[in-house]
Design an enzyme around this catalytic site. Sequence first.
Site, short mmCIF file in Angstrom:
data_model
loop_
_atom_site.label_atom_id
_atom_site.label_comp_id
_atom_site.label_asym_id
_atom_site.label_seq_id
_atom_site.Cartn_x
_atom_site.Cartn_y
_atom_site.Cartn_z
NE ARG A 1 -6.05 5.66 -0.77
CZ ARG A 1 -6.61 4.89 -1.71
NH1 ARG A 1 -6.12 4.86 -2.94
NH2 ARG A 1 -7.67 4.15 -1.43
CG HIS B 1 -7.89 8.21 -6.87
ND1 HIS B 1 -7.76 8.54 -5.54
CD2 HIS B 1 -7.92 6.85 -6.89
CE1 HIS B 1 -7.70 7.45 -4.81
NE2 HIS B 1 -7.80 6.41 -5.62
P1 NAP Z 1 -2.10 -4.94 -0.10
O1 NAP Z 1 -2.27 -6.25 -0.79
O2 NAP Z 1 -2.54 -4.83 1.31
O3 NAP Z 1 -0.56 -4.54 -0.20
C1 NAP Z 1 0.00 -3.48 0.51
C2 NAP Z 1 1.51 -3.65 0.46
O4 NAP Z 1 2.10 -2.53 1.11
C3 NAP Z 1 1.98 -4.90 1.23
O5 NAP Z 1 3.00 -5.54 0.50
C4 NAP Z 1 2.53 -4.33 2.53
O6 NAP Z 1 3.56 -5.10 3.11
C5 NAP Z 1 3.07 -3.01 2.03
N1 NAP Z 1 3.25 -2.08 3.14
C6 NAP Z 1 2.30 -1.52 3.93
N2 NAP Z 1 2.86 -0.75 4.87
C7 NAP Z 1 4.18 -0.81 4.66
C8 NAP Z 1 5.30 -0.23 5.31
N3 NAP Z 1 5.16 0.59 6.36
N4 NAP Z 1 6.54 -0.52 4.85
C9 NAP Z 1 6.69 -1.35 3.79
N5 NAP Z 1 5.66 -1.93 3.12
C10 NAP Z 1 4.44 -1.66 3.56
O7 NAP Z 1 -2.85 -3.79 -0.89
P2 NAP Z 1 -3.16 -3.70 -2.46
O8 NAP Z 1 -4.44 -4.37 -2.77
O9 NAP Z 1 -1.94 -4.10 -3.21
O10 NAP Z 1 -3.42 -2.13 -2.60
C11 NAP Z 1 -2.39 -1.21 -2.26
C12 NAP Z 1 -2.92 0.21 -2.24
O11 NAP Z 1 -3.18 0.65 -3.57
C13 NAP Z 1 -4.27 0.41 -1.55
O12 NAP Z 1 -4.11 0.49 -0.15
C14 NAP Z 1 -4.74 1.73 -2.13
O13 NAP Z 1 -4.26 2.79 -1.34
C15 NAP Z 1 -4.04 1.78 -3.51
N6 NAP Z 1 -5.00 1.70 -4.63
C16 NAP Z 1 -5.05 2.76 -5.48
C17 NAP Z 1 -5.91 2.71 -6.57
C18 NAP Z 1 -5.96 3.83 -7.57
O14 NAP Z 1 -6.85 3.84 -8.42
N7 NAP Z 1 -5.03 4.74 -7.54
C19 NAP Z 1 -6.72 1.57 -6.78
C20 NAP Z 1 -6.64 0.53 -5.87
C21 NAP Z 1 -5.77 0.61 -4.79
P3 NAP Z 1 3.24 -6.55 3.77
O15 NAP Z 1 2.76 -7.40 2.62
O16 NAP Z 1 4.52 -7.00 4.31
O17 NAP Z 1 2.15 -6.32 4.77
C1 GLV Z 2 -8.90 3.10 -4.91
O1 GLV Z 2 -8.23 4.04 -4.68
C2 GLV Z 2 -8.95 1.94 -4.09
O2 GLV Z 2 -8.48 1.97 -2.95
O3 GLV Z 2 -9.49 0.90 -4.56
#
Ligand code: NAP
Ligand code: GLV
Length: 317
Positions: A232, A280
């Site tokens: 983000r 994005h």
């Molecule tokens: P996820 O499985 O919930 O993973 C989030 C990771 O961030 C976890 O490892 C978590 O740690 C870590 N984290 C959160 N807060 C933290 C902090 N304060 N300090 C250190 N680590 C922290 O989520 P995901 O499915 O991988 O997705 C991640 C993010 O990608 C989404 O929230 C979204 O914003 C972004 N995204 C972007 C796109 C795009 O097109 N650009 C598409 C999809 C997603 P823990 O495991 O220890 O809780």
């Molecule tokens: C896209 O940004 C998502 O959160 O899947």
Amino acid sequence: MQNNTDSSRPLIAVKSDFDRFVEWQQAFKERDIDIVDWRQRHQHLERLRYALVWQPEAGALADMPALEVIFSIGAGVDHLKGENIVPEGVPVVRMVQDSLTAGMVEYVVFQVLGFHRNMHRYIHDQRAKRWSPIPYPMPAERTVGILGLGVLGSAAAKALKQFGFHLAGWSRSPKSVPGVKSFHGDAQLPDFLAATNYLVCLLPNTPQTEGLINRDTLSALPSGAFIINAGRGSAVVDDDLIAAIRSGHIAGAALDVVNDEPLDDKSEYWEMENVIITPHIASMTHPSDSADHVAQNIRRHLDGLSLTHLADLDRGY
Ligand code: NAP
Ligand code: GLV
């Protein structure tokens, strides 16, 4: 656009991004679930136990008296933050699906390899008709550090490993991902940064991650490091990143997400030669297969089983 619904089948209201309602309609039809266009939900409020949404208007979900589960179209749930968005006690399931993960892996691998092999420079060389080879290091001489070692971060790490990079990940809690050196918590952030040449951010938007990529953390990276942000935009302090790129300390950045989207046409990022902006699109939710994740959870809910991939809105992800 509205279909006739069969009252014995589950019914879901869909507020789709990218105008993909027809695709969702087809995907749910194949899974014996009826769907209602968000704009026509008022005609079905008594039967609507499920909603699949991206950026719903304040108050809209609260106005659905039968609502039992909210599905986020995105992996991130920050679009559901704020006053009067998610009614008290209604669970939120975030999007976790192979195609979404694969899209992010493609994006991250593409950007890391692009910087590693200097594609950002050759694009300009070509425009200038300049034939100017640049030596590049071996992957084994470089570390990719991933902020956020969750579903997407772990998958990206696994894919990058096969090129021979060193891999490190930083998360809130300790992780055990084969071949990835795990760091966690604020205390371990400096050591993680000190060894990272390609910093990939896949963090959710939470109060704790806001502004994490700032003057101090950028200076903790080795000189010549690259930034890839597909988590983000809120993670980056833009003025600090722009200054670090201008000084040469940061050699380039690929930004799929920015603080204010769409990126303002006055932003300096547009003009910076070693900055790559994408709108994005690092990854997207594809209705044809993501309907599986929603349908499986609806079946679980109907069978009285626990839901998978529940978001914790207090934690922020
Ligand atoms: P996820 O499985 O919930 O993973 C989030 C990771 O961030 C976890 O490892 C978590 O740690 C870590 N984290 C959160 N807060 C933290 C902090 N304060 N300090 C250190 N680590 C922290 O989520 P995901 O499915 O991988 O997705 C991640 C993010 O990608 C989404 O929230 C979204 O914003 C972004 N995204 C972007 C796109 C795009 O097109 N650009 C598409 C999809 C997603 P823990 O495991 O220890 O809780
Ligand atoms: C896209 O940004 C998502 O959160 O899947």
